[in-house]
Design an enzyme around this catalytic site. Structure first.
Site, PDB file in Angstrom:
ATOM      1  N   TYR A 116       0.965  -1.129   0.025  1.00 21.92           N
ATOM      2  CA  TYR A 116       0.000   0.065   0.253  1.00 21.92           C
ATOM      3  C   TYR A 116       1.243   0.790   0.143  1.00 21.92           C
ATOM      4  O   TYR A 116       1.722   1.196   0.436  1.00 21.92           O
ATOM      5  CB  TYR A 116      -1.135  -0.274   0.971  1.00 21.92           C
ATOM      6  CG  TYR A 116      -1.844   1.182   1.396  1.00 21.92           C
ATOM      7  CD1 TYR A 116      -2.757   1.147   0.566  1.00 21.92           C
ATOM      8  CD2 TYR A 116      -1.081   2.448   1.864  1.00 21.92           C
ATOM      9  CE1 TYR A 116      -3.543   2.334   0.898  1.00 21.92           C
ATOM     10  CE2 TYR A 116      -2.167   3.335   2.206  1.00 21.92           C
ATOM     11  CZ  TYR A 116      -2.982   3.309   1.440  1.00 21.92           C
ATOM     12  OH  TYR A 116      -4.150   4.512   1.770  1.00 21.92           O
ATOM     13  N   GLU A 204      -3.246   7.998  -4.313  1.00 17.07           N
ATOM     14  CA  GLU A 204      -3.429   6.375  -3.100  1.00 17.07           C
ATOM     15  C   GLU A 204      -2.518   5.731  -4.655  1.00 17.07           C
ATOM     16  O   GLU A 204      -3.154   4.929  -5.888  1.00 17.07           O
ATOM     17  CB  GLU A 204      -4.392   5.839  -2.525  1.00 17.07           C
ATOM     18  CG  GLU A 204      -4.817   5.046  -2.350  1.00 17.07           C
ATOM     19  CD  GLU A 204      -5.899   4.430  -1.838  1.00 17.07           C
ATOM     20  OE1 GLU A 204      -6.243   4.838   0.074  1.00 17.07           O
ATOM     21  OE2 GLU A 204      -6.594   4.096  -2.268  1.00 17.07           O
TER      22      GLU A 204
END
Length: 402
Positions: A116, A204
């Site tokens: 992530y 993101e």
């Protein structure tokens, strides 16, 4: 402002961040050619793995069945037919789901490990911060809750940006090895630059992946296979390219209409419409409605300088919501004059018509003139009643709605 994944992937690619080949389609007929193009560009062969993803501003696509892996042009067409003819329902959509109008058809990749990576603004330290985890591909909130030690947070210097040494250190801490370290660090610094240059509120990549070892890439290849961007609405005036990515079909029609008139409107799930001046007062009004046993249908702040036309449009927007069974007007006149609100109520009654109970509480600048306007128009607005204060107004509208 939000954008679709296919647009986010293009921003990453333009910044030099590697992403698998893919394209956006809007019809069932385009699915098979898009499949063939994706496998050809990626060198996957006639039966290569391709992913078909619904392009909507909501998460939970995979569990809802709107992310499908396919291995032929026919399977791609079948997946497109399902997604474009069904509404997507997930925990992040309204109960009725969302209509899917666009799909991303992209080359699939083998995954050895998921990570992530994101950048956002830390309001506490007033600095941008890079957030990374070796546990990608899942909801990062759950990771933070169950295993906070797996989350790395690195502050970014407001002038110098993310330094190469910081990026390499994070890459090592995440467990990247060999040539993966330089690849991951390059992606981090590129993402940090995109975040600053494009006036992002969130950038993101989830997941950031490493492919298995191959002859071409003995240490594997670091790729971004899903991305999400949010942008600062207040900075869009200097981001015309980003502004051009706005998709109005993904937004609430009433919220878009309100924005054109300078009104701050957010649709909720209750049945009592609210028209208030000032964000704080609007929040307090919603709280008192809840305290009185009701459910607000919207947040609507007309602001301090709204015109009579804008306020009239605010009433039109509120009354266009079929779930609204009553309306509460709460005005504390400072810059906003009570007589302007009163005249707007009269106009709305003439142009739209109040068929639901209307409770009005006015106080402040020109309040007597406003009350007189409403009193003179009482015969034209039979559903209207006045309130002495906010508590009285909330009780009356809740009682009227039942």
């Amino acid at each position: 402002m939000k954008i679709h994944e296919y647009q986010a992937r293009q921003i990453l690619a333009d910044a030099g961040i590697p992403v698998p080949a893919g394209q956006m389609i809007e019809s069932i007929e385009a699915a098979a050619p898009a499949y063939k193009r994706a496998v050809a560009e990626a060198g996957l062969g006639d039966k290569g793995l391709v992913v078909v993803k619904a392009q909507v501003h909501a998460g939970g696509r995979g569990k809802a069945g709107f992310v499908k892996l396919v291995r032929s042009a026919q399977e791609a067409e079948d997946a497109a037919r399902f997604m474009l003819t069904h509404r997507m329902v997930s925990p992040q959509t309204p109960p009725e789901g969302l209509e899917v109008k666009k799909l991303l058809v992209a080359a699939g990749v083998d995954i050895a490990k998921e990570y992530y990576l994101a950048i956002t603004t830390d309001r506490t330290t007033r600095r941008n911060v890079l957030i990374a985890s070796s546990e990608g591909g899942v909801e990062i909130e759950e990771v933070a809750k169950k295993n906070p030690g797996a989350i790395i947070k690195e502050p970014i210097h407001p002038l110098l940006g993310l330094q190469a040494c910081q990026a390499r250190d994070i890459a090592y801490r995440l467990g990247f090895k060999g040539k993966q370290v330089a690849q991951a660090a390059k992606i981090m610094t590129a993402l940090a630059k995109v975040y600053a240059d494009r006036d992002c509120a969130l950038a993101e990549i989830n997941p950031l992946i490493v492919t298995p070892s191959s002859a071409a890439h003995p240490d594997g290849q670091v790729l971004a296979i899903d991305a999400k961007f949010n942008f600062d609405d207040n900075a869009l005036f200097r981001q015309p390219a980003i502004q051009g990515m706005f998709d109005p079909t993904e937004e609430n029609a009433n919220e878009l209409k309100a924005a054109k008139f300078g009104l701050n409107y957010i649709q909720l799930e209750g049945n009592i419409g609210c028209l208030v001046n000032g964000a704080g007062l609007a929040m307090a009004t919603m709280d008192i409605i809840k305290h009185a046993g009701g459910q607000p249908a919207n947040f609507l702040d007309v602001g301090g300088g709204a015109t009579e036309e804008a306020v009239t449009e605010g009433f039109r927007i509120i009354l266009s919501d079929s779930s609204v069974k009553g309306v509460l007007v709460n005005i504390f006149g400072g810059i906003m004059r009570c007589d302007v609100i009163a005249q707007a109520i009269v106009n709305a009654a003439q142009q739209v018509g109040f068929k639901v109970p209307l409770v009005v509480r006015l106080e402040g600048t020109n309040v007597q003139a406003g009350r007189k306007l409403l009193e003179d128009a009482r015969s034209r607005i039979p559903t209207m009643q006045a309130a002495s204060d906010l508590s009285d107004a909330a009780k009356k509208v809740c009682a009227a709605v039942g």
